[in-house]
Design a protein around this motif. Structure first.
Motif, PDB file in Angstrom:
ATOM      1  N   LYS A 262       0.930  -1.182   0.170  1.00  0.00           N
ATOM      2  CA  LYS A 262      -0.092   0.160  -0.029  1.00  0.00           C
ATOM      3  C   LYS A 262       0.779   1.320   0.088  1.00  0.00           C
ATOM      4  O   LYS A 262       0.645   2.310  -0.743  1.00  0.00           O
ATOM      5  N   GLN A 263       2.039   1.276   0.871  1.00  0.00           N
ATOM      6  CA  GLN A 263       2.753   2.448   0.815  1.00  0.00           C
ATOM      7  C   GLN A 263       3.440   2.630  -0.274  1.00  0.00           C
ATOM      8  O   GLN A 263       3.601   3.921  -0.961  1.00  0.00           O
ATOM      9  N   GLU A 264       3.623   1.721  -1.035  1.00  0.00           N
ATOM     10  CA  GLU A 264       4.570   1.618  -2.570  1.00  0.00           C
ATOM     11  C   GLU A 264       3.435   1.987  -3.705  1.00  0.00           C
ATOM     12  O   GLU A 264       3.734   1.979  -4.786  1.00  0.00           O
ATOM     13  N   ARG A 265       2.086   2.105  -3.435  1.00  0.00           N
ATOM     14  CA  ARG A 265       1.134   2.290  -4.220  1.00  0.00           C
ATOM     15  C   ARG A 265       0.983   1.206  -5.121  1.00  0.00           C
ATOM     16  O   ARG A 265       0.565   1.483  -6.461  1.00  0.00           O
ATOM     17  N   LEU A 266       1.230  -0.001  -4.799  1.00  0.00           N
ATOM     18  CA  LEU A 266       1.062  -1.143  -5.758  1.00  0.00           C
ATOM     19  C   LEU A 266      -0.540  -1.562  -5.433  1.00  0.00           C
ATOM     20  O   LEU A 266      -0.876  -2.334  -6.547  1.00  0.00           O
ATOM     21  N   ILE A 267      -0.976  -1.277  -4.490  1.00  0.00           N
ATOM     22  CA  ILE A 267      -2.451  -1.815  -4.381  1.00  0.00           C
ATOM     23  C   ILE A 267      -3.324  -0.543  -3.680  1.00  0.00           C
ATOM     24  O   ILE A 267      -2.505   0.445  -3.209  1.00  0.00           O
TER      25      ILE A 267
END
Length: 267
Positions: A262-267
């Motif tokens: 989530k932090q890496e905006r993958l999901i």
């Protein structure tokens, strides 16, 4: 679902969802089922194949065709024929080595690379040849002594010591995954796709323009060192040490790994 790529019938576990899709690659003695309980947490379309020599995938390939390059090239054909590239490719341990090979050989198919507890190979020629012989010997022991004895010994490796602390249902799941494999398939995979047979990809890391997420468990000191070294070679990488986890991060601490995604905006 089963699909044929050359001489191999691959089993694929799939979930519908948004694009870009994810390709999940399991470790040695694993299968698509390694990811079965977390696939639903990923909003994207997900495909998790059983790799050569594992699970329900059946191959008529000779042992040399079980190499990591051949596995990567077959996955590239699978992606082009059945999926919608470019994909987010996530590989664990052996699956991470395959994912790296796929990204280096077919970068146009990979949007983002996630390497969980994985390596770029063995740089030292002498050490790599010694590991090749070790892997071949292990494959011979597997064939001669049978799967149950091999699994009993495999579970005692220091690399998996943290898994002894998991709840019994998780330990039983991991063990059953290993015991459900086919002896000859595993032996061919170990002999042809083991770390010793893997090319030395360390010099190629500097050329990889795909964003890479490197993951190591807090209790996996070996792969902390390896991923730290990889981070210095990759031009576009992020590295995380995941708390309360050993080698198999997604099994031992999915909650923290999910938050990283989530932090890496993958999901």
């Amino acid at each position: 679902m089963k699909v044929k790529i050359k001489e191999t019938k691959y089993y694929l576990a799939q979930k519908q969802g948004t694009n870009p899709g994810w390709l999940l690659l399991h470790g040695f003695m694993g299968s698509h089922a390694d990811f079965s309980k977390i696939m639903s947490d990923l909003p994207a379309a997900v495909t998790a194949p059983d790799l050569l020599g594992h699970g329900q995938t059946i191959s008529a390939c000779s042992e040399p065709d079980f190499s990591i390059e051949q596995q990567a090239d077959q996955l590239a054909l699978l992606i082009c024929q059945y999926l919608k590239p470019p994909l987010i490719v996530w590989g664990y341990s052996m699956g991470g080595r395959v994912a790296l090979a796929l990204s280096l050989r077919h970068p146009q198919l990979v949007k983002y690379l996630i390497l969980e507890s994985s390596t770029a190979g063995i740089a030292n020629d002498k050490q790599r040849k010694a590991r090749q012989q070790h892997d071949i010997q292990l494959a011979g022991q597997l064939r001669d002594q049978g799967l149950t004895t091999f699994v009993d010994r495999w579970e005692q490796l220091p690399l998996f010591a943290t898994q002894q602390k998991l709840p019994s249902f998780q330990r039983n799941f991991i063990r059953q995954q290993r015991l459900n494999q086919k002896t000859q398939g595993l032996a061919r995979s170990l002999a042809a796709m083991g770390t010793g047979q893997m090319p030395n990809y360390w010099p190629a890391l500097a050329k990889l323009q795909i964003p890479v997420l490197l993951l190591a468990g807090e209790q996996d000191l070996k792969f902390q060192r390896i991923t730290a070294k990889m981070a210095t070679r990759l031009p576009h990488s992020q590295r995380f040490v995941v708390p309360a986890a050993g080698h198999n991060i997604h099994l031992e601490n999915w909650t923290s790994l999910f938050q990283i995604f989530k932090q890496e905006r993958l999901i």
